[in-house]
Design a protein around this motif. Structure first.
Motif, PDB file in Angstrom:
ATOM      1  N   VAL A  85       1.010  -1.147   0.081  1.00 46.63           N
ATOM      2  CA  VAL A  85       0.103   0.096  -0.059  1.00 46.63           C
ATOM      3  C   VAL A  85       0.652   1.219   0.071  1.00 46.63           C
ATOM      4  CG1 VAL A  85      -1.742   1.278   1.144  1.00 46.63           C
ATOM      5  CG2 VAL A  85      -1.857  -1.343   1.259  1.00 46.63           C
ATOM      6  N   ILE A  86       0.545   2.223  -1.007  1.00 48.60           N
ATOM      7  CA  ILE A  86       1.145   3.449  -0.989  1.00 48.60           C
ATOM      8  C   ILE A  86       0.023   4.475  -0.688  1.00 48.60           C
ATOM      9  CG2 ILE A  86       2.004   5.429  -2.594  1.00 48.60           C
ATOM     10  CD1 ILE A  86       3.177   3.146  -4.107  1.00 48.60           C
ATOM     11  N   ALA A  87       0.684   5.396   0.663  1.00 52.69           N
ATOM     12  CA  ALA A  87      -0.512   6.300   1.140  1.00 52.69           C
ATOM     13  C   ALA A  87      -0.229   7.761   0.605  1.00 52.69           C
ATOM     14  CB  ALA A  87      -0.409   6.165   2.456  1.00 52.69           C
ATOM     15  N   ILE A  88      -1.129   8.480   0.198  1.00 48.79           N
ATOM     16  CA  ILE A  88      -1.019   9.819  -0.101  1.00 48.79           C
ATOM     17  C   ILE A  88      -1.658  10.685   0.591  1.00 48.79           C
ATOM     18  CG2 ILE A  88      -0.623  11.369  -2.028  1.00 48.79           C
ATOM     19  CD1 ILE A  88      -0.587   9.045  -4.125  1.00 48.79           C
ATOM     20  N   GLY A  89      -1.359  11.828   1.252  1.00 45.65           N
ATOM     21  CA  GLY A  89      -2.188  12.689   1.962  1.00 45.65           C
ATOM     22  C   GLY A  89      -1.376  14.067   1.895  1.00 45.65           C
ATOM     23  N   ASP A  90      -2.177  14.882   2.942  1.00 34.80           N
ATOM     24  CA  ASP A  90      -1.583  16.396   2.987  1.00 34.80           C
ATOM     25  C   ASP A  90      -1.755  16.782   4.407  1.00 34.80           C
ATOM     26  OD1 ASP A  90      -4.102  18.628   3.265  1.00 34.80           O
ATOM     27  OD2 ASP A  90      -4.832  16.715   2.838  1.00 34.80           O
ATOM     28  N   SER A  91      -2.534  16.157   5.326  1.00 35.78           N
ATOM     29  CA  SER A  91      -2.637  16.591   6.705  1.00 35.78           C
ATOM     30  C   SER A  91      -2.375  15.781   7.822  1.00 35.78           C
ATOM     31  CB  SER A  91      -4.257  17.335   6.720  1.00 35.78           C
ATOM     32  OG  SER A  91      -5.077  16.302   6.804  1.00 35.78           O
ATOM     33  N   MET A  92      -2.806  16.185   8.981  1.00 33.02           N
ATOM     34  CA  MET A  92      -2.364  15.424  10.074  1.00 33.02           C
ATOM     35  C   MET A  92      -3.625  14.262  10.225  1.00 33.02           C
ATOM     36  SD  MET A  92       0.369  15.921  11.384  1.00 33.02           S
ATOM     37  CE  MET A  92       0.287  15.217  12.818  1.00 33.02           C
ATOM     38  N   LEU A  93      -4.549  14.624   9.707  1.00 40.82           N
ATOM     39  CA  LEU A  93      -5.716  13.588   9.467  1.00 40.82           C
ATOM     40  C   LEU A  93      -5.264  12.418   8.643  1.00 40.82           C
ATOM     41  CD1 LEU A  93      -8.716  12.527   9.779  1.00 40.82           C
ATOM     42  CD2 LEU A  93      -9.189  14.137   7.550  1.00 40.82           C
ATOM     43  N   ILE A 126       1.573  15.669   0.386  1.00 41.26           N
ATOM     44  CA  ILE A 126       1.209  16.802  -0.501  1.00 41.26           C
ATOM     45  C   ILE A 126       1.277  18.022  -0.186  1.00 41.26           C
ATOM     46  CG2 ILE A 126      -0.539  17.488  -2.044  1.00 41.26           C
ATOM     47  CD1 ILE A 126       0.998  14.967  -2.848  1.00 41.26           C
ATOM     48  N   GLY A 127       1.813  18.932  -0.525  1.00 46.56           N
ATOM     49  CA  GLY A 127       2.071  20.226  -0.178  1.00 46.56           C
ATOM     50  C   GLY A 127       1.620  21.453  -1.332  1.00 46.56           C
ATOM     51  N   ASN A 128       0.417  21.734  -1.240  1.00 44.57           N
ATOM     52  CA  ASN A 128      -0.252  22.633  -2.491  1.00 44.57           C
ATOM     53  C   ASN A 128      -0.739  24.004  -1.679  1.00 44.57           C
ATOM     54  OD1 ASN A 128       0.535  21.151  -4.753  1.00 44.57           O
ATOM     55  ND2 ASN A 128      -1.115  20.241  -4.663  1.00 44.57           N
ATOM     56  N   LYS A 129      -0.835  23.964  -0.518  1.00 43.94           N
ATOM     57  CA  LYS A 129      -1.379  25.017   0.465  1.00 43.94           C
ATOM     58  C   LYS A 129      -0.504  26.039   1.183  1.00 43.94           C
ATOM     59  CE  LYS A 129      -5.139  26.250  -0.496  1.00 43.94           C
ATOM     60  NZ  LYS A 129      -5.608  27.239  -1.425  1.00 43.94           N
ATOM     61  N   LEU A 149       6.738  14.812  -3.397  1.00 44.64           N
ATOM     62  CA  LEU A 149       6.616  14.563  -4.888  1.00 44.64           C
ATOM     63  C   LEU A 149       7.123  15.767  -5.630  1.00 44.64           C
ATOM     64  CD1 LEU A 149       3.264  12.798  -5.189  1.00 44.64           C
ATOM     65  CD2 LEU A 149       5.335  11.833  -6.081  1.00 44.64           C
ATOM     66  N   SER A 150       7.965  15.790  -6.595  1.00 38.92           N
ATOM     67  CA  SER A 150       8.695  17.001  -7.256  1.00 38.92           C
ATOM     68  C   SER A 150       7.571  17.911  -7.655  1.00 38.92           C
ATOM     69  CB  SER A 150       9.559  16.526  -8.328  1.00 38.92           C
ATOM     70  OG  SER A 150       8.936  16.100  -9.314  1.00 38.92           O
ATOM     71  N   TYR A 151       6.381  17.555  -7.984  1.00 37.91           N
ATOM     72  CA  TYR A 151       5.277  18.717  -8.800  1.00 37.91           C
ATOM     73  C   TYR A 151       4.403  19.176  -7.571  1.00 37.91           C
ATOM     74  CZ  TYR A 151       2.980  14.016  -8.813  1.00 37.91           C
ATOM     75  OH  TYR A 151       2.216  12.964  -8.543  1.00 37.91           O
ATOM     76  N   SER A 152       4.710  18.917  -6.379  1.00 37.02           N
ATOM     77  CA  SER A 152       4.026  19.658  -5.291  1.00 37.02           C
ATOM     78  C   SER A 152       4.402  21.311  -5.224  1.00 37.02           C
ATOM     79  CB  SER A 152       4.263  18.980  -3.921  1.00 37.02           C
ATOM     80  OG  SER A 152       3.509  17.762  -3.573  1.00 37.02           O
ATOM     81  N   LYS A 153       3.678  21.883  -4.921  1.00 38.87           N
ATOM     82  CA  LYS A 153       3.721  23.464  -5.052  1.00 38.87           C
ATOM     83  C   LYS A 153       4.946  23.792  -3.814  1.00 38.87           C
ATOM     84  CE  LYS A 153       1.556  27.825  -5.520  1.00 38.87           C
ATOM     85  NZ  LYS A 153       0.263  28.451  -5.260  1.00 38.87           N
TER      86      LYS A 153
END
Length: 588
Positions: A342-350, A364-367, A386-390
């Motif tokens: 399993v690969i997991a992808i997320g942005d927050s502490m949730l 992920i960091g877009n904000k 990921l290199s394309y994250s803002k």
């Protein structure tokens, strides 16, 4: 059932327990309250004729063990017991002292944490201690104390697959929540298992578990709807304040949305105002051999509609707006228990528990950068970007695309020393190089073991460059070794495919160096009916495999050359690893 109710001093645990006992009695459920501090003192006087706090630490530990035995006997008598407990004690300008024990951890079936407003706690402390006490805390002290307890209890409980329910005084919502948790309604493990049962995992060896809001999009869909209706998001932010992401908070937000009929009506405007993370979506589209699963704390039906328009083949789990970090973790764990990578992808502490325990994870960091996320990432350096994250966090591993390559940590002096020995430019050959390969193989084995702690293995070594590295892996697991030579595949086929014992093992395919990876891809294809993972000392950054496959590498190298009997990299050629290992270079 054994229930532990925790919280800092003056949280109001006794008051809550009285309410709970009365509430449950109306449901014909008996609950007996064992008073924690009072009972510890009682046992202390019986054994040592003094108060519990006057005992030495050794004697206190003894009384705590007796307390658990005492409570266990009362559970047999009353069926259901609840104990008001302390995880730690805090003195101003001094360190926090943990008093929670392994016996406590294993004893209780359910754990609740009373997250009382710090201002209310301070008022009660001042009323109890009086103004003359100079060690009464301030609001920041209480916040730090509570955060310490919640964070550490979460980590300790998740290690034994239990969860911490974080509750507050809110009318009778707290009491009703405890009741429904007791009867299994808000048990994250049960909720997660029901969600996973709806997935068809039979055709996939790997799963990509991806958050939706602010991961597959730049904005949060719920916030867009609130804004459109001129509703403030402050109430929702307050519910999740201090990163409290248990089922109680999810339920509170759901009730708010229902009260204002937030998701009733037409929300086509969301498609117009929402900016999708197209880089990630296009990346995921290429992962055709993996099941892609969306897991969201937002409106799953809305996300199904949004993602259908993108052409991304994805299953979005419908948790009916009840989504906590524990549910996300147990969804991950259940899929892993079914033998999936399993690969997991997320942005927050949730997403924190999901990211922490996945086979591989991406933030992920877009904000913008966030302090709580950065702190979490520093503590869990295996999580990639990921290199394309803002927005990218400094000094963290960054991948070009979603992939499954896992490398050794770079903060070990010994590992780095052996890596330097293995590099082409080191000029080192023979025994010293072979020893370095072997030691790095053992380190890779440890990394594999973290993902597959209960598996038995067999190692297939691609000759000759994988020999020493593969032996290191096999030595660590003390498992069978089979040698694979491209020039003599018939011998391998006879030895391997005719032996039934290998069908029950996870097969580690080992090479010393992977450049184009064509040989490894052919071997993986040959063994498509077996559960295989790839291990290599060095893998080229140019290597790509057209599906998600577990790959473990000491390091990723930007160098890519054809092996030759030459000591420097020149003209697309460089030192051959096998020749270096066995001192067969020109001039040896």
């Amino acid at each position: 059932m054994k229930i532990g109710l925790y919280g800092v001093s003056r949280s109001g645990k006794d008051f809550l327990i009285k309410k709970l006992i009365n509430y449950l009695s109306e449901k014909n459920i008996n609950l007996y309250h064992i008073r924690g501090s009072e009972t510890l003192n009682k046992l202390s006087f019986e054994r040592f004729d003094c108060k519990f706090k006057e005992l030495s630490e050794i004697k206190q530990d003894l009384i705590r063990k007796e307390f658990i035995e005492y409570a266990g006997n009362l559970e047999k008598k009353y069926d259901n017991i609840i104990i008001d407990g302390h995880y730690s004690f805090y003195k101003k300008n001094m360190s926090i002292k943990r008093v929670f024990t392994d016996n406590d951890l294993k004893f209780y079936d359910l754990f609740f944490y009373l997250d009382t407003n710090p201002i209310d706690i301070l008022k009660r402390m001042q009323e109890s201690f009086g103004e003359k006490r100079n060690d009464v805390f301030n609001e920041e002290d209480i916040i730090n104390w509570k955060n310490y307890e919640v964070d550490h209890m979460t980590d300790e409980l998740i290690d034994i697959e239990k969860e911490l329910h974080i509750i507050k005084y809110e009318n009778n919502d707290d009491i009703d929540y405890i009741y429904k948790t007791i009867i299994g309604v808000y048990n994250s493990k049960l909720i997660a298992y029901e969600l996973v049962l709806k997935l068809d995992l039979t055709q996939f060896n790997s799963v990509i578990l991806v958050d939706c809001d602010k991961t597959l999009s730049l904005e949060d869909t719920t916030s867009l709807i609130l804004k459109k209706r001129n509703l403030d998001t402050a109430l929702i932010k307050n519910i999740y304040k201090y990163d409290r992401y248990s089922n109680y908070q999810a339920l509170a937000s759901k009730k708010y949305y229902q009260n204002i009929n937030l998701f009733d009506g037409n929300y086509d405007f969301v498609n117009e105002e929402l900016h999708l993370n197209n880089n990630l979506i296009e990346d995921l589209k290429s992962k055709t051999s993996s099941l892609i699963v969306g897991i969201t704390g937002g409106n799953s039906e809305l996300w199904k509609k949004i993602l259908k328009q993108t052409g991304l083949k994805i299953d979005v789990l419908d948790a009916d707006m009840i989504m906590s970090k524990y549910i996300k973790y147990f969804v991950l764990k259940k899929i892993q228990d079914l033998g999936k990578y399993v690969i997991a992808i997320g942005d927050s502490m949730l997403d924190s528990l999901m990211l922490k325990y996945a086979n591989k994870s991406y933030i992920i960091g877009n904000k913008g950068k966030r302090e709580n996320i950065e702190k979490f990432l520093r503590q869990n350096k295996h999580i990639h970007q990921l290199s394309y994250s803002k927005y990218l966090y400094d000094d963290l591993i960054t991948d070009l695309n979603v992939g499954s390559i896992k490398c050794l940590p770079t903060d070990s002096i010994e590992i780095n020393s052996n890596i330097m020995i293995c590099k082409s430019e080191s000029g080192i050959e023979g025994k010293k190089l072979r020893d370095a390969h072997n030691k790095l193989g053992q380190e890779i084995a440890k990394l594999i073991e973290t993902d597959y702690p209960n598996d038995s293995f067999a190692v297939v070594i691609m000759m000759r460059s994988g020999l020493c590295f593969g032996q290191g892996i096999a030595d660590y697991f003390d498992c069978p070794i089979i040698f694979y030579e491209e020039e003599n595949t018939l011998k391998f086929d006879e030895q391997f495919f005719s032996n039934a014992k290998y069908t029950t093992k996870k097969i580690i395919l080992v090479d010393g160096v992977i450049n184009s990876g064509n040989s490894m891809k052919q071997l993986v294809k040959k063994m498509k009916d077996y559960k295989t993972i790839i291990a290599t000392n060095v893998i080229s950054s140019k290597f790509s495999i057209d599906y998600i496959h577990p790959i473990y590498a000491t390091r990723i190298s930007s160098n890519s050359f054809t092996g030759a009997k030459q000591r420097i990299i020149l003209g697309g050629k460089g030192p051959d690893t096998s020749d270096r290992l066995f001192k067969n270079m020109e001039g040896d």
